[in-house]
Design a protein around this motif. Structure first.
Motif, short mmCIF file in Angstrom:
data_model
loop_
_atom_site.label_atom_id
_atom_site.label_comp_id
_atom_site.label_asym_id
_atom_site.label_seq_id
_atom_site.Cartn_x
_atom_site.Cartn_y
_atom_site.Cartn_z
N ALA A 76 0.80 -1.22 0.00
CA ALA A 76 0.00 0.00 0.00
C ALA A 76 0.84 1.28 0.00
O ALA A 76 0.30 2.37 -0.18
N HIS A 77 2.15 1.16 0.20
CA HIS A 77 2.98 2.36 0.35
C HIS A 77 2.90 3.29 -0.85
O HIS A 77 2.77 4.51 -0.69
N TYR A 78 3.00 2.73 -2.05
CA TYR A 78 3.02 3.58 -3.25
C TYR A 78 1.74 4.40 -3.38
O TYR A 78 1.80 5.63 -3.55
N SER A 79 0.59 3.76 -3.29
CA SER A 79 -0.67 4.48 -3.43
C SER A 79 -0.85 5.49 -2.29
O SER A 79 -1.37 6.60 -2.50
N ASN A 80 -0.41 5.13 -1.08
CA ASN A 80 -0.47 6.08 0.04
C ASN A 80 0.41 7.30 -0.22
O ASN A 80 0.01 8.44 0.05
N LEU A 81 1.61 7.06 -0.71
CA LEU A 81 2.54 8.16 -1.00
C LEU A 81 1.97 9.10 -2.07
O LEU A 81 2.02 10.33 -1.92
N ILE A 82 1.44 8.52 -3.13
CA ILE A 82 0.88 9.34 -4.22
C ILE A 82 -0.28 10.18 -3.70
O ILE A 82 -0.41 11.37 -4.02
N ALA A 83 -1.12 9.59 -2.85
CA ALA A 83 -2.25 10.33 -2.28
C ALA A 83 -1.76 11.49 -1.43
O ALA A 83 -2.30 12.61 -1.50
N CYS A 84 -0.73 11.25 -0.62
CA CYS A 84 -0.18 12.31 0.23
C CYS A 84 0.41 13.44 -0.60
O CYS A 84 0.15 14.62 -0.34
N VAL A 85 1.19 13.09 -1.59
CA VAL A 85 1.83 14.11 -2.43
C VAL A 85 0.79 14.94 -3.16
O VAL A 85 0.87 16.18 -3.21
N ASN A 86 -0.22 14.28 -3.72
CA ASN A 86 -1.26 15.02 -4.44
C ASN A 86 -2.06 15.93 -3.52
O ASN A 86 -2.62 16.94 -3.96
N ALA A 87 -2.09 15.56 -2.23
CA ALA A 87 -2.79 16.41 -1.24
C ALA A 87 -1.87 17.46 -0.65
O ALA A 87 -2.30 18.28 0.17
N GLY A 88 -0.60 17.45 -1.05
CA GLY A 88 0.36 18.42 -0.55
C GLY A 88 0.85 18.14 0.86
O GLY A 88 1.37 19.04 1.54
N LYS A 89 0.72 16.88 1.31
CA LYS A 89 1.13 16.51 2.66
C LYS A 89 2.49 15.79 2.64
O LYS A 89 2.64 14.76 1.98
N PRO A 90 3.49 16.30 3.35
CA PRO A 90 4.77 15.59 3.48
C PRO A 90 4.51 14.21 4.09
O PRO A 90 3.61 14.06 4.93
N ALA A 91 5.29 13.21 3.67
CA ALA A 91 5.04 11.86 4.14
C ALA A 91 6.32 11.11 4.45
O ALA A 91 7.28 11.13 3.67
N LEU A 92 6.32 10.45 5.60
CA LEU A 92 7.40 9.58 6.04
C LEU A 92 6.87 8.16 5.96
O LEU A 92 5.97 7.79 6.71
N ALA A 93 7.41 7.36 5.02
CA ALA A 93 6.86 6.03 4.76
C ALA A 93 7.79 4.94 5.25
O ALA A 93 9.00 4.97 4.99
N GLU A 94 7.21 3.97 5.95
CA GLU A 94 8.00 2.86 6.46
C GLU A 94 8.76 2.15 5.34
O GLU A 94 8.38 2.15 4.19
N LYS A 95 9.85 1.50 5.74
CA LYS A 95 10.60 0.68 4.82
C LYS A 95 9.88 -0.67 4.65
O LYS A 95 9.08 -1.05 5.52
N ALA A 96 10.13 -1.39 3.58
CA ALA A 96 10.71 -0.89 2.36
C ALA A 96 9.77 0.16 1.76
O ALA A 96 8.56 0.03 1.84
N PHE A 97 10.36 1.17 1.16
CA PHE A 97 9.63 2.35 0.74
C PHE A 97 8.46 2.02 -0.18
O PHE A 97 7.37 2.56 -0.03
#
Length: 328
Positions: A76-97
């Protein structure tokens, strides 16, 4: 001092442990929580007096969230990251990235375009003792690195008890490599960079890897001999061998101590320090406050290069996750 406010995606064991620690520091607070399982999110949120959201979109729209901590399964990391970026929210994602390097590259490309900070939560790279060890190696304290030997071994019974069954499910990109193998690989990368040759043998079962033996070879002759397994007793020992000494860490992933030995085998000094999740959260929060779009402790290049090594390991062993998560 105003506390840094986190939105949390995922309410599993890692999120619980990390959030408990960072809140205790007094510098952070949990402002919002979202999980696919609303009941889990609600219990988590109540503990910290945070808002609980039924959708990720609602949480990302919360103006009281300064940044997001992603503590979901790898898949789920990739879709979570994309959602955060598109919302303008900085994101710290657990490894593996992410699941693979391609996903990591696309996430960082979008973040760069949108000018949003995202970073891998590889807490090892933020630990005070690790930073001092890296400085000692860089200063030539043990000479030229010849070998790093490191592993991450943990029993399946412990994993099933504390992490549920997600590591044994291919649809979550489960297995040893992405969850525990990333530690010795990332540490090796910190010391020596990108290897010239990646060799890997694995025990595969049910669409996941239970054990991996990895050899990273470098042009200068250095090698990294690494192991990761979900079938062994707990072991996290790391040894850096140089031509003028060595450094031994009983737990290189989050060490409280590292012992430096000279050419004669005698102890030259002992590096000591605290360990914890809070160091990566502090560093990330500082970057956000300064308006930075990259964290120097774990850069985009660092993460992508580590993901490429993980990809090479899977290529060598024939391990592929379901197309639904590989091709996101």
């Amino acid at each position: 001092m105003k506390k840094f406010r986190w939105g949390v995606i995922g309410a599993g064991m890692i999120a619980k442990v990390a959030c408990r620690e960072i809140v205790k520091s007094g510098r952070h607070e949990i402002a919002a929580v979202y999980s696919r399982t609303y009941g889990s999110a609600l219990r988590f949120a109540k503990k910290y007096g945070a808002k609980c959201y039924r959708t990720l979109e609602e949480m990302l729209a919360d103006e009281n969230v300064d940044a997001v901590y992603i503590a979901t399964p790898h898949s789920a990391h990739y879709s979570n990251l994309i959602a955060c970026v598109n919302a303008g929210k900085p994101a710290l994602a657990e490894k593996a990235f992410t699941v693979n390097a391609s996903q990591a590259e696309r996430a960082f490309d979008l973040a760069k375009e949108k000018k949003v900070l995202i970073c891998e939560a590889m807490w090892t790279r933020f630990q005070p003792v690790v930073l001092e060890v890296a400085e000692a190696v860089g200063n030539g304290e043990i000479g030229e690195i010849k070998c790093f030997r490191g592993g991450f071994s943990t029993p399946a019974t412990w994993v099933r008890r504390f992490l549920s069954d997600r590591l044994f499910k291919p649809e979550y990109a489960g297995g040893a490599l992405l969850d525990v193998g990333v530690y010795p690989i990332s540490f090796s990368h910190m010391l020596l960079g990108v290897p010239d040759v990646v060799e890997c043998a694995a025990k595969l079962e049910g669409g996941i890897d239970l054990t991996d033996d990895i050899l990273l070879k470098y042009a200068g002759g250095a090698v990294c001999s690494l192991t990761c397994t979900l079938e062994g007793l707990k072991s996290f020992t790391g040894v850096i061998e140089g031509d003028k000494g060595r450094i031994v860490m009983p737990d290189y992933t989050r060490p409280k101590k590292a012992t430096v030995y000279g050419e004669d085998g005698k102890v030259t000094r002992v590096i000591k320090g605290k360990k914890g999740y809070v160091y990566e959260f502090d560093a990330f929060a500082d970057c956000v406050k300064r308006g930075e779009t990259e964290c120097r402790f774990m850069t985009a290049q660092d993460t992508v290069e580590v993901m490429r090594i993980l990809d090479e390991c899977r290529k060598a062993t024939g391990l592929r996750y379901p197309d639904g998560i590989e091709s996101l």
